[in-house]
Design a protein around this motif. Structure first.
Motif, PDB file in Angstrom:
ATOM      1  N   ALA A 171     -59.139 -12.338 -38.171  1.00  0.00           N
ATOM      2  CA  ALA A 171     -58.680 -12.009 -39.276  1.00  0.00           C
ATOM      3  C   ALA A 171     -57.131 -12.725 -39.414  1.00  0.00           C
ATOM      4  N   VAL A 172     -56.337 -12.712 -38.298  1.00  0.00           N
ATOM      5  CA  VAL A 172     -55.030 -13.426 -38.436  1.00  0.00           C
ATOM      6  C   VAL A 172     -55.279 -15.080 -38.452  1.00  0.00           C
ATOM      7  N   SER A 173     -56.055 -15.390 -37.741  1.00  0.00           N
ATOM      8  CA  SER A 173     -56.430 -16.844 -37.481  1.00  0.00           C
ATOM      9  C   SER A 173     -57.114 -17.426 -38.703  1.00  0.00           C
ATOM     10  N   ALA A 174     -57.688 -16.614 -39.540  1.00  0.00           N
ATOM     11  CA  ALA A 174     -58.399 -16.986 -40.842  1.00  0.00           C
ATOM     12  C   ALA A 174     -57.510 -17.862 -41.682  1.00  0.00           C
ATOM     13  N   SER A 175     -58.106 -18.845 -42.573  1.00  0.00           N
ATOM     14  CA  SER A 175     -57.312 -19.426 -43.457  1.00  0.00           C
ATOM     15  C   SER A 175     -57.139 -18.657 -44.484  1.00  0.00           C
ATOM     16  N   ARG A 176     -57.899 -17.738 -44.920  1.00  0.00           N
ATOM     17  CA  ARG A 176     -57.313 -16.702 -46.075  1.00  0.00           C
ATOM     18  C   ARG A 176     -58.261 -15.575 -45.919  1.00  0.00           C
ATOM     19  N   ALA A 177     -57.576 -14.412 -46.425  1.00  0.00           N
ATOM     20  CA  ALA A 177     -58.467 -13.123 -46.426  1.00  0.00           C
ATOM     21  C   ALA A 177     -57.794 -12.340 -47.512  1.00  0.00           C
ATOM     22  N   ARG A 178     -58.076 -12.336 -48.614  1.00  0.00           N
ATOM     23  CA  ARG A 178     -57.131 -11.753 -49.690  1.00  0.00           C
ATOM     24  C   ARG A 178     -57.889 -11.020 -50.761  1.00  0.00           C
ATOM     25  N   THR A 179     -59.084 -10.528 -50.181  1.00  0.00           N
ATOM     26  CA  THR A 179     -59.839  -9.842 -51.055  1.00  0.00           C
ATOM     27  C   THR A 179     -60.590  -8.929 -50.235  1.00  0.00           C
ATOM     28  N   ARG A 180     -60.995  -7.931 -51.001  1.00  0.00           N
ATOM     29  CA  ARG A 180     -61.887  -6.858 -50.070  1.00  0.00           C
ATOM     30  C   ARG A 180     -63.008  -7.356 -49.410  1.00  0.00           C
ATOM     31  N   GLU A 181     -63.756  -8.354 -50.447  1.00  0.00           N
ATOM     32  CA  GLU A 181     -64.831  -9.176 -49.907  1.00  0.00           C
ATOM     33  C   GLU A 181     -64.686  -9.919 -48.856  1.00  0.00           C
ATOM     34  N   GLU A 182     -63.571 -10.547 -48.845  1.00  0.00           N
ATOM     35  CA  GLU A 182     -63.277 -11.727 -47.695  1.00  0.00           C
ATOM     36  C   GLU A 182     -62.949 -10.766 -46.361  1.00  0.00           C
ATOM     37  N   LEU A 183     -62.492  -9.496 -46.593  1.00  0.00           N
ATOM     38  CA  LEU A 183     -62.148  -8.605 -45.373  1.00  0.00           C
ATOM     39  C   LEU A 183     -63.373  -8.277 -44.861  1.00  0.00           C
ATOM     40  N   LEU A 184     -64.501  -7.918 -45.584  1.00  0.00           N
ATOM     41  CA  LEU A 184     -65.750  -7.639 -45.089  1.00  0.00           C
ATOM     42  C   LEU A 184     -66.390  -8.552 -44.213  1.00  0.00           C
ATOM     43  N   GLU A 185     -66.212  -9.737 -44.464  1.00  0.00           N
ATOM     44  CA  GLU A 185     -66.848 -10.825 -43.451  1.00  0.00           C
ATOM     45  C   GLU A 185     -66.137 -10.727 -42.042  1.00  0.00           C
ATOM     46  N   LYS A 186     -64.838 -10.055 -41.977  1.00  0.00           N
ATOM     47  CA  LYS A 186     -64.101  -9.810 -40.791  1.00  0.00           C
ATOM     48  C   LYS A 186     -64.207  -8.477 -40.155  1.00  0.00           C
ATOM     49  N   GLN A 187     -65.213  -7.700 -40.614  1.00  0.00           N
ATOM     50  CA  GLN A 187     -65.282  -6.370 -40.035  1.00  0.00           C
ATOM     51  C   GLN A 187     -65.865  -6.458 -38.687  1.00  0.00           C
ATOM     52  N   ASN A 213     -56.382   0.861 -47.157  1.00  0.00           N
ATOM     53  CA  ASN A 213     -56.282   0.149 -48.569  1.00  0.00           C
ATOM     54  C   ASN A 213     -56.212  -1.561 -48.104  1.00  0.00           C
ATOM     55  N   PRO A 214     -57.278  -2.228 -48.497  1.00  0.00           N
ATOM     56  CA  PRO A 214     -57.215  -3.681 -48.682  1.00  0.00           C
ATOM     57  C   PRO A 214     -55.851  -4.454 -48.456  1.00  0.00           C
ATOM     58  N   GLY A 215     -55.147  -3.865 -49.504  1.00  0.00           N
ATOM     59  CA  GLY A 215     -53.998  -4.655 -49.818  1.00  0.00           C
ATOM     60  C   GLY A 215     -52.870  -4.398 -48.679  1.00  0.00           C
ATOM     61  N   ASP A 216     -53.015  -3.253 -47.913  1.00  0.00           N
ATOM     62  CA  ASP A 216     -52.109  -3.197 -46.856  1.00  0.00           C
ATOM     63  C   ASP A 216     -52.233  -4.330 -45.598  1.00  0.00           C
ATOM     64  N   VAL A 217     -53.824  -4.354 -45.328  1.00  0.00           N
ATOM     65  CA  VAL A 217     -54.020  -5.350 -44.383  1.00  0.00           C
ATOM     66  C   VAL A 217     -53.938  -6.680 -44.661  1.00  0.00           C
ATOM     67  N   ILE A 218     -54.058  -7.114 -45.954  1.00  0.00           N
ATOM     68  CA  ILE A 218     -53.707  -8.270 -46.251  1.00  0.00           C
ATOM     69  C   ILE A 218     -52.571  -8.628 -46.380  1.00  0.00           C
ATOM     70  N   GLU A 219     -51.583  -7.762 -46.673  1.00  0.00           N
ATOM     71  CA  GLU A 219     -50.268  -7.836 -46.669  1.00  0.00           C
ATOM     72  C   GLU A 219     -49.718  -8.176 -45.233  1.00  0.00           C
ATOM     73  N   LEU A 220     -50.296  -7.513 -44.252  1.00  0.00           N
ATOM     74  CA  LEU A 220     -49.933  -7.608 -42.767  1.00  0.00           C
ATOM     75  C   LEU A 220     -50.263  -9.094 -42.356  1.00  0.00           C
ATOM     76  N   LEU A 221     -51.684  -9.267 -42.526  1.00  0.00           N
ATOM     77  CA  LEU A 221     -51.815 -10.797 -42.260  1.00  0.00           C
ATOM     78  C   LEU A 221     -51.162 -12.079 -42.780  1.00  0.00           C
ATOM     79  N   ASP A 222     -50.690 -11.431 -44.088  1.00  0.00           N
ATOM     80  CA  ASP A 222     -49.913 -12.777 -44.570  1.00  0.00           C
ATOM     81  C   ASP A 222     -48.453 -12.794 -43.874  1.00  0.00           C
ATOM     82  N   LEU A 223     -48.178 -11.489 -43.406  1.00  0.00           N
ATOM     83  CA  LEU A 223     -46.779 -11.613 -42.820  1.00  0.00           C
ATOM     84  C   LEU A 223     -46.941 -12.073 -41.557  1.00  0.00           C
TER      85      LEU A 223
END
Length: 233
Positions: A171-187, A213-223
């Motif tokens: 998840a951290v090294s991915a170029s992007r993971a900004r939607t719930r659907e994209e996060l599902l690929e990293k489960q 909340n998907p928004g929380d993990v996306i925020e963390l990955l961006d950080l």
């Protein structure tokens, strides 16, 4: 379908630690962190579909002689989605909380602490349960110290609420993971077809992030990306 179960916070249970130390209402160590975890997953997809988490030492009875337990359950299979895990402590303006192990690197803790209140507590199952019940927003683990039997049951509690458990390194090294659907690929997927032998084939080798909340993990990955956490890994 397959299932796994275990008693989490093993050291707390073996040593029968009765100390009660809390931060933000979260037990940091002791018997209250012990969880019995039962999870079932679909073999074809590796997706968690059923979870039961029991806290056998949830609280002492008033006379102090015995413990009362509490359990949580969920199902997320096809069109059926239900869970008993509901928010216990989520006032509208509370500070964002991340639960971690005290053994995490100082670098990672400093990055997370810039946006979250960090609470150190015992037990992978307990940390995930805290997220499922709204006591914490994220459980972050960068190390490969958990196994499928630690995460399958709590993962089902989270997925039934629209959350999940993603693989930390991917998840951290991915170029992007900004939607719930994209996060599902990293489960985390519960399949032992990794080429490793013995227990290694069931290890979450790259670490995990549990979230509701998907928004929380996306925020963390961006950080983490913004701070260059993975640039020298």
């Amino acid at each position: 379908m397959d299932a796994v179960s275990t008693k989490n916070s093993t050291a707390e249970y073996i040593q029968a630690k009765n100390e009660e130390k809390e931060a933000l209402g979260i037990q940091q160590y002791g018997l209250k962190c012990v969880c019995v975890l039962i999870g079932a997953y679909e073999i074809r997809s590796g997706k968690p579909i059923l979870g039961v988490v029991n806290q056998p030492f949830f609280k002492r009875r008033t006379d102090g002689s015995k413990w009362e337990s509490k359990f949580y359950w969920s199902i997320d299979y096809g069109p059926d989605r239900a869970t008993s895990a509901t928010s216990q402590n989520e006032p509208p303006l509370r500070e964002k909380v991340a639960v971690l192990s005290s053994s995490e690197s100082r670098e990672l803790q400093d990055v997370i602490a810039s946006h979250y209140k960090i609470v150190h507590t015992a037990g992978a199952g307990y940390k995930s349960l805290l997220v499922a019940c709204g006591m914490a927003d994220l459980y972050v683990l960068s190390q490969g110290t958990t196994y499928f039997w630690d995460t399958c049951g709590p993962h089902a509690l989270l997925s039934a609420q629209g959350g999940g458990i993603v693989r930390f390194d991917e998840a951290v090294s991915a170029s992007r993971a900004r939607t719930r659907e994209e996060l599902l690929e990293k489960q985390v997927q519960y399949s032992s077809e990794s080429g490793s032998a013995g227990n290694e084939s069931f290890r979450n080798a790259g670490g995990i992030i549990a979230y509701r909340n998907p928004g929380d993990v996306i925020e963390l990955l961006d950080l983490l990306r913004e701070k260059g956490y993975m640039s020298n890994k």
